[in-house]
Design a protein around this motif. Structure first.
Motif, mmCIF file in Angstrom:
data_model
loop_
_atom_site.group_PDB
_atom_site.id
_atom_site.type_symbol
_atom_site.label_atom_id
_atom_site.label_comp_id
_atom_site.label_asym_id
_atom_site.label_seq_id
_atom_site.Cartn_x
_atom_site.Cartn_y
_atom_site.Cartn_z
ATOM 1 N N ALA A 114 4.392 -12.290 9.942
ATOM 2 C CA ALA A 114 3.305 -12.414 8.969
ATOM 3 C C ALA A 114 2.891 -13.863 8.779
ATOM 4 O O ALA A 114 1.692 -14.177 8.694
ATOM 5 C CB ALA A 114 3.731 -11.813 7.624
ATOM 6 N N ALA A 164 -2.756 -5.512 5.463
ATOM 7 C CA ALA A 164 -3.387 -6.399 6.442
ATOM 8 C C ALA A 164 -4.592 -7.130 5.873
ATOM 9 O O ALA A 164 -5.058 -8.111 6.471
ATOM 10 C CB ALA A 164 -3.801 -5.602 7.682
ATOM 11 N N TYR A 210 5.204 -7.976 3.760
ATOM 12 C CA TYR A 210 5.821 -7.913 5.093
ATOM 13 C C TYR A 210 7.245 -8.446 5.013
ATOM 14 O O TYR A 210 7.660 -9.283 5.818
ATOM 15 C CB TYR A 210 5.005 -8.720 6.102
ATOM 16 C CG TYR A 210 3.654 -8.101 6.410
ATOM 17 C CD1 TYR A 210 3.520 -7.166 7.422
ATOM 18 C CD2 TYR A 210 2.527 -8.436 5.665
ATOM 19 C CE1 TYR A 210 2.290 -6.586 7.707
ATOM 20 C CE2 TYR A 210 1.292 -7.861 5.929
ATOM 21 C CZ TYR A 210 1.180 -6.944 6.952
ATOM 22 O OH TYR A 210 -0.038 -6.367 7.230
ATOM 23 N N CYS A 270 -4.779 -17.090 11.419
ATOM 24 C CA CYS A 270 -6.072 -16.694 10.848
ATOM 25 C C CYS A 270 -6.734 -17.864 10.133
ATOM 26 O O CYS A 270 -7.962 -18.035 10.211
ATOM 27 C CB CYS A 270 -5.877 -15.528 9.881
ATOM 28 S SG CYS A 270 -5.552 -13.948 10.684
ATOM 29 N N VAL A 296 0.828 -14.955 11.755
ATOM 30 C CA VAL A 296 -0.506 -14.341 11.793
ATOM 31 C C VAL A 296 -1.422 -14.979 10.759
ATOM 32 O O VAL A 296 -2.569 -15.328 11.063
ATOM 33 C CB VAL A 296 -0.419 -12.823 11.581
ATOM 34 C CG1 VAL A 296 -1.809 -12.221 11.440
ATOM 35 C CG2 VAL A 296 0.314 -12.164 12.745
ATOM 36 N N TYR A 297 -0.929 -15.151 9.515
ATOM 37 C CA TYR A 297 -1.853 -15.721 8.531
ATOM 38 C C TYR A 297 -2.128 -17.188 8.811
ATOM 39 O O TYR A 297 -3.242 -17.681 8.546
ATOM 40 C CB TYR A 297 -1.376 -15.469 7.097
ATOM 41 C CG TYR A 297 -0.334 -16.385 6.508
ATOM 42 C CD1 TYR A 297 -0.626 -17.713 6.200
ATOM 43 C CD2 TYR A 297 0.927 -15.905 6.188
ATOM 44 C CE1 TYR A 297 0.326 -18.550 5.635
ATOM 45 C CE2 TYR A 297 1.880 -16.723 5.612
ATOM 46 C CZ TYR A 297 1.578 -18.040 5.340
ATOM 47 O OH TYR A 297 2.517 -18.861 4.777
ATOM 48 N N LEU A 308 -3.122 -0.845 6.496
ATOM 49 C CA LEU A 308 -4.358 -1.630 6.463
ATOM 50 C C LEU A 308 -4.540 -2.351 5.135
ATOM 51 O O LEU A 308 -5.156 -3.419 5.087
ATOM 52 C CB LEU A 308 -5.552 -0.726 6.753
ATOM 53 C CG LEU A 308 -5.634 -0.145 8.175
ATOM 54 C CD1 LEU A 308 -6.830 0.790 8.294
ATOM 55 C CD2 LEU A 308 -5.725 -1.261 9.206
ATOM 56 N N PHE A 331 -4.695 -10.971 5.683
ATOM 57 C CA PHE A 331 -5.094 -11.794 6.818
ATOM 58 C C PHE A 331 -6.605 -12.064 6.804
ATOM 59 O O PHE A 331 -7.052 -13.127 7.255
ATOM 60 C CB PHE A 331 -4.666 -11.132 8.127
ATOM 61 C CG PHE A 331 -3.190 -10.852 8.198
ATOM 62 C CD1 PHE A 331 -2.274 -11.865 7.938
ATOM 63 C CD2 PHE A 331 -2.705 -9.586 8.476
ATOM 64 C CE1 PHE A 331 -0.907 -11.627 7.983
ATOM 65 C CE2 PHE A 331 -1.338 -9.333 8.522
ATOM 66 C CZ PHE A 331 -0.436 -10.353 8.264
#
Length: 424
Positions: free
Chosen positions: A140, A20, A133, A147, A143-144, A17, A23
């Motif tokens: 990664a 994470a 990552y 986001c 995902v970013y 976490l 993000f």
């Protein structure tokens, strides 16, 4: 080098976490900008600003990206990457607040502050994501990037409703000072956690320092070629002489120009043809949100017949179609928002991929990235600025949309050129 080591001694990879959290940082890199478009007309009316002044306001973040990005490495070298992200989050919050409640001067000052802070995040978030990552870089990155788009789309969707509920645009824009403060608090806990665990695993800490220093040195070579060794200066000069460098830069600039022009001015176009502010916000959400999916799909076309022409043209053509649609059939705005959104999401992925593909080696790729993004954002800043100036000078949106559509056509032309691998 000792200064660099001291500055980065707390920059260590995180897991679970804690990792994470990057993000959540990404979610805060666009709302301060995207929230302006739906309330831009209200701001103009309240402050007695013409569309030209509104265009200047919307261009400032892009100019800040271009100007500040090359200097981010100095900050990272002095206080470390993780602390730089914390400072950026606090400055985004402060800039948002000052923009809303700092008077007329505060609007400009706050915009400059949060835009400069976002530029820091633009540069360093990918570095941290790749560091934390290392075994899942592609995941990664996706995902970013998603986001960032999600944060932008959400801000565009709720900005106008918040203004209606809270009595004006100032409170609506000030809301976006809260999320970065929350993430800053969590990021502080992450830094404290990393500092605590660093003493328990000295060997892992050394590896973390080396990885982080490599990332910062990579940034340094991209943004400060004149202060590197002779070989780096030679690479920089060689990259600048290549025509392909400027094709990639043009593609980056044109696709960014289209995105930020529509993000800031689509709500105004919608209200001018009869849609209310809430509907305009929904269409802006469609435009920005659909880009997440088109960005995930376009890589499948990145190597058709040994070139990127298909991908680049497929990503660019929908924006040209959307421009024509807004000109000829403006009441079908939901359709053009969807079509244009497909273009902006895919175009960004293609632009970033072209930077990686057109560098002949890692050193050239780093330099090409710095040039393409710095000059590209300068090109992009002309889009929202000129749109506003043309609205004011012509008294309507028809001429600005004609120019926008022509620029989208230019992106299609550049797409064909930049999509062909160069042997030069």
């Amino acid at each position: 080098m000792n200064t660099l080591r001291n500055a980065l001694k707390r920059d260590r990879p995180s897991t679970g976490l804690w990792a994470a959290l990057i993000f959540l940082v990404s979610l805060n890199l666009r709302p301060a900008i995207a929230a302006v478009g739906p309330v831009l007309t209200q701001m103009g009316t309240d402050l007695a600003w013409g569309e030209g002044v509104q265009g200047v306001l919307t261009a400032i973040p892009l100019i800040a990206f271009a100007v500040v990005s090359p200097f981010v490495t100095f900050l990272a070298r002095r206080i470390g990457i993780d602390m730089s992200i914390l400072l950026a989050l606090l400055c985004i919050a402060a800039g948002d607040f000052v923009r809303s409640f700092g008077g007329n001067v505060g609007i400009w000052l706050g915009t400059v502050v949060f835009a400069a802070a976002i530029a820091v995040g633009n540069v360093l978030v990918p570095v941290i994501a790749k560091r934390d990552y290392a075994g899942h870089v592609a995941m990664a990155t996706g995902v970013y990037s998603g986001c960032i788009t999600a944060g932008s789309a959400t801000a565009g969707l709720i900005s106008s409703p918040l203004a209606q509920m809270w009595g004006g645009w100032r409170a609506s824009l000030a809301f976006w000072s809260v999320p970065p403060l929350v993430v800053a608090a969590l990021w502080t806990l992450r830094i404290l956690h990393n500092h605590k665990t660093a003493g328990e695993t000295d060997d892992s800490g050394d590896n973390g320092d080396r990885n982080t220093m490599a990332n910062v040195q990579c940034l340094t070579s991209a943004h400060r070629p004149s202060q590197t060794d002779q070989s780096s200066r030679s690479v920089f000069a060689r990259v600048l002489r290549r025509p392909m460098t400027w094709y990639v830069t043009a593609f980056m600039g044109l696709q960014s120009s289209a995105f930020y022009t529509m993000s800031n001015w689509m709500p105004s176009v919608c209200t001018s043809i009869g849609y209310d502010a809430s509907a305009a916000g929904v269409y802006l959400f469609i435009f920005q949100g659909i880009g997440i999916f088109s960005g995930l799909l376009i890589p499948k076309l990145m190597n058709m017949r040994g070139s990127q022409v298909c991908a680049a043209l497929t990503a660019s053509a929908p924006m040209f179609i959307a421009g024509l649609g807004m000109l000829l059939l403006p009441h079908l705005m939901p359709v053009w928002a969807f079509v244009g959104g497909c273009a902006q999401g895919a175009s960004l992925v293609v632009a970033l991929a072209l930077i990686a593909l057109r560098g002949r080696d890692s050193a050239e790729t780093v330099v090409l990235s710095g040039v393409a993004q710095s000059f590209g954002y300068l090109i992009a800043s002309l889009g929202p600025l000129m749109f506003g100036v043309l609205v004011q000078s012509t008294g309507g949106h028809h001429v600005p949309l004609m120019v926008f559509t022509f620029v989208a056509f230019l992106q299609c032309v550049v797409a064909v050129i930049v999509g062909k691998p160069s042997k030069m």
